[in-house]
Design an enzyme around this catalytic site. Structure first.
Site, short mmCIF file in Angstrom:
data_model
loop_
_atom_site.label_atom_id
_atom_site.label_comp_id
_atom_site.label_asym_id
_atom_site.label_seq_id
_atom_site.Cartn_x
_atom_site.Cartn_y
_atom_site.Cartn_z
N THR A 1 -5.77 2.93 -6.95
CA THR A 1 -7.10 2.93 -6.15
C THR A 1 -7.76 3.94 -6.66
O THR A 1 -7.41 5.26 -6.26
CB THR A 1 -6.73 2.68 -4.80
N SER B 1 0.88 -1.12 -0.08
CA SER B 1 0.00 -0.12 -0.15
C SER B 1 0.76 1.19 -0.15
O SER B 1 1.95 1.07 0.44
CB SER B 1 -0.73 -0.07 1.24
N TYR C 1 -2.26 5.36 -4.02
CA TYR C 1 -3.45 6.59 -3.79
C TYR C 1 -2.87 7.75 -4.71
O TYR C 1 -1.63 8.25 -4.48
CB TYR C 1 -3.69 6.85 -2.18
#
Length: 365
Positions: free
Chosen positions: A159, A111, A133
């Site tokens: 995302t 992530s 992100y």
């Protein structure tokens, strides 16, 4: 509770055991969804409504779970989904999860909000995807894309369903904040708003992501990422067939049909219900993956029968991580692999490609 991790016989057992030992606020952070958690619950119900029509009188003495995802071979059509701040659950955090994924022969997705750097994760030697992100400073986002390529990541997963964090009431009630030892290693690595309990009702993590993430995320960002990297590009958070078609036109390699595990728009369609229309819309022009609610090997087979190339699995590895670090995550993946092979053979499928031809029937809600 089972006396050892090895005594836990399914992923639900692992979740129950982990929930019993975790601090309540951390357990809620992992388990919770947004709003009334309608979509969180619906994800599981939607998968349970999918019934498979097995074929018989087929030789399944050789039954292979091997599959290709984003152009690379893996031992099963499963990837670990990106999950933030895994050092909340175990001191080694993402390092333990990545090692377990390598041992299981599946990709690990790091992530943007990982508590371990991408470079540390790729050094383990397994297959690592990088989840992005879109930040308020687009240049920082594109720098992360470059960093992923330089570190040896094998794909970028953008995302697209988080202009800001959904209102997760469990975190709000707990006034959830990160301890100082857990930080976003890919951002500045220093204590931030995520570490300060809000003065009133609220979630420190929601405040932090609200300041960091761009609500102006549009198709322009997809084009910029596509232009920036030759790595395979997946868009995660696609539910509408029209968006899937637009993604194909932007040159993506895969879409991930996902409602963020019920953590963004409460009331969004369950991912399993959205999957067939997305598969039909892209018409083999890119891969289609599924996440949100996958808890068994039968769920993996259901996804394949509905047209997916594979699945991403989020919460279950975290429960294993909380219980026993790398060994716990590996146990989760071993259970999933055993269940998937069992389901594959019992459905009369010799391999993953055969599974895509299984018929399904939907139970009436």
């Amino acid at each position: 509770m089972a006396s050892t991790v090895a005594d836990l016989l399914c992923l639900a057992d692992v979740e129950r055991a982990a929930a019993a030992v975790l601090p309540a606020d951390v357990r809620d952070f992992v388990a919770g969804g947004s709003g009334a958690e309608t979509t969180l619950d619906a994800n599981r119900a939607a998968l349970d409504r999918v019934f498979l029509v097995p074929r018989v009188l087929r030789d399944v003495s050789e039954c292979s779970t091997r599959a290709q995802l984003l152009g690379r071979p893996y031992r099963m059509p499963v990837a670990l989904a990106p999950v933030a701040y895994q050092r909340l659950l175990h001191p080694e955090g993402e390092l333990a999860s990545a090692r377990a994924a390598k041992a299981a022969g599946v990709p690990f997705t790091a992530s943007t909000l990982s508590s371990v750097t991408l470079e540390q994760l790729t050094a383990i030697g397994g297959s690592v995807w990088f989840q992005l992100y879109w930040l308020r400073e687009p240049g920082r986002s594109l720098d992360l894309v470059d960093r992923a390529a330089d570190a040896g990541a094998e794909a970028v997963v953008l995302t697209v369903d988080v202009p800001w964090m959904g209102r997760r009431l469990r975190d709000v009630r707990n006034r959830f904040a990160l301890p100082d030892r857990v930080r976003a290693a890919h951002l500045d690595g220093r204590p931030s708003a995520a570490h300060r309990a809000p003065s009133g009702a609220g979630s420190a993590l929601a405040a932090h992501t609200g300041a960091a993430f761009s609500p102006a995320l549009t198709w322009s960002a997809v084009a910029q990422v596509r232009e920036r990297t030759r790595l395979p590009l997946a868009l995660k958070g696609v539910l509408a067939p029209e968006d899937a078609v637009r993604a194909v036109e932007c040159g993506v390699d895969a879409v991930v049909v996902s409602n963020h595990g019920g953590r963004q728009l409460d009331g969004a369609v369950p991912s399993a219900d959205a999957l067939p229309a997305v598969v039909a819309a892209v018409a083999d022009r890119c891969e289609v993956l599924l996440d949100s609610g996958v808890r068994t090997g039968t769920d993996v087979l259901r996804a394949l029968a509905l047209g997916a190339s594979g699945v991403l699995i989020g919460r279950p590895p975290l429960w294993g991580l909380a219980l026993a670090g790398e060994r716990g995550v590996r146990h989760v993946l071993d259970l999933l692999a055993a269940e998937f092979k069992d389901a594959l053979g019992l459905a009369g499928c010799t391999d993953v490609s055969t599974a895509t031809h299984l018929r399904t029937m939907r139970a009436t809600p």
